[in-house]
Design an enzyme around this catalytic site. Structure first.
Site, PDB file in Angstrom:
ATOM      1  CB  SER A  96      -0.922   0.013   1.229  1.00  0.00           C
ATOM      2  OG  SER A  96      -0.155   0.022   2.425  1.00  0.00           O
ATOM      3  CG  HIS A 123      -2.618  -0.655  -3.047  1.00  0.00           C
ATOM      4  ND1 HIS A 123      -2.850   0.644  -2.652  1.00  0.00           N
ATOM      5  CD2 HIS A 123      -2.976  -1.433  -1.988  1.00  0.00           C
ATOM      6  CE1 HIS A 123      -3.332   0.648  -1.423  1.00  0.00           C
ATOM      7  NE2 HIS A 123      -3.423  -0.592  -1.000  1.00  0.00           N
ATOM      8  CD  GLU A 135      -3.085   3.567  -5.112  1.00  0.00           C
ATOM      9  OE1 GLU A 135      -3.054   4.799  -5.021  1.00  0.00           O
ATOM     10  OE2 GLU A 135      -2.607   2.830  -4.223  1.00  0.00           O
ATOM     11  CG  ASN A 189      -2.255   4.418   1.799  1.00  0.00           C
ATOM     12  OD1 ASN A 189      -3.335   4.407   2.371  1.00  0.00           O
ATOM     13  ND2 ASN A 189      -1.522   3.330   1.673  1.00  0.00           N
TER      14      ASN A 189
END
Length: 286
Positions: free
Chosen positions: A119, A140, A152, A191
């Site tokens: 992540s 991800h 992702e 994130n």
């Protein structure tokens, strides 16, 4: 290269979720973990999810059985030797990931793409454990994998264009929507967005500017978020959020905004991690 069999390293929540999605899309899956109990737990979770789907009338029992039949569990790393694509879903510790990728590099065919579900960690560094950095890429997924549409796809410094194109194509075949992260930066896209919001929400609460409930309500009704940042931390786990904050703070030292606030540090120390422990920013024990 045609992808028929996908290898999954890790049978936890994310790993078995990806295995379920891949098998549902028609791929054979080999899901490996270090102990039988983890493998069995992963397969049990998939069966439970699909059984509920059948009960709701959204899937036929024979389709569920066919999906389960495409998933093989194992504890043997050598069972990865015949897979056509790999997704690594092990613990977020760089040394562990590099060890796994070094093993995969020796076991799998040289044309096989090795992807990581990390992540936030550097794909460029992970790739140094292999002799095929052009075939190492980030993939991800988001929790819960069967329901969340986004993936992702992250380039390491030496990731090849063909590797990215193949991974994006596979993402779509899994029924997901890809976004390409063109530069290997800490935290990638989601994130960076999520943790910035989380840190700011905690600071607003610590400074007594608004209640937890009103901070979350402001995000939901003012920004049209489906869930407030404090609620989202409780769902994903305060420990995970803390570790990502700390990682970004160490990797981006000039950007002090990532420094984990004191309250989340203390809550993690106290074992108040959100929904999974019954209490985080909110109380779920009642």
């Amino acid at each position: 290269m045609e992808i028929k069999t996908i290898g999954l390293l890790g049978a936890g929540v994310m790993g078995n979720g990806i295995a379920q999605v891949a098998a549902t899309a028609g791929y054979n899956v080999i899901m490996r973990d270090i102990e039988d109990r983890f493998v069995e737990g992963g397969i049990k979770n998939i069966d439970k999810f699909l059984s509920k789907t059948v009960e709701k009338g959204k899937m036929k029992a024979e389709d569920k059985n066919a999906i389960m039949g495409r998933i093989k569990g194992t504890t043997k790393m050598e069972d990865m030797k015949d897979v056509d694509f790999v997704v690594e879903v092990v613990i977020e510790v760089m040394d562990v990931k590099k060890k796994v990728f070094a093993e995969l590099d020796e076991i799998t065919r040289k044309d096989v793409i090795l992807s990581s579900n990390t992540s936030s960690m550097s794909l460029t560094e992970i790739a140094t454990a292999t002799k095929r950095p052009d075939k190492v890429v980030g993939m991800h997924f988001f929790n819960p994998v069967p329901l969340m549409k986004l993936v992702e796809v992250i380039r390491g410094m030496r990731t090849g264009d063909e590797t990215v194109a193949t991974t994006i194509d596979l993402t779509r075949k899994l029924g997901k929507e890809p976004v390409e992260v063109k530069v290997d930066v800490p935290g990638f896209l989601v994130n960076r967005l999520m943790i910035a919001s989380a840190v700011e929400a905690i600071k607003l609460y610590e400074q007594g500017i608004a209640s937890k409930e009103d901070i979350d309500k402001a995000a939901k009704l003012g920004l049209n978020y489906p869930m407030g940042p404090l609620e989202l931390m409780d769902l994903t786990g305060l420990d995970i959020n803390y570790h990502v904050m700390d990682y970004l703070y160490k990797e981006l030292p000039k950007e002090l905004k990532w420094d984990p606030p004191l309250s989340i540090k203390n809550m993690v120390k106290a074992g108040l991690l959100g929904r999974k422990t019954g209490k985080g920013w909110y109380d779920y024990s009642k």
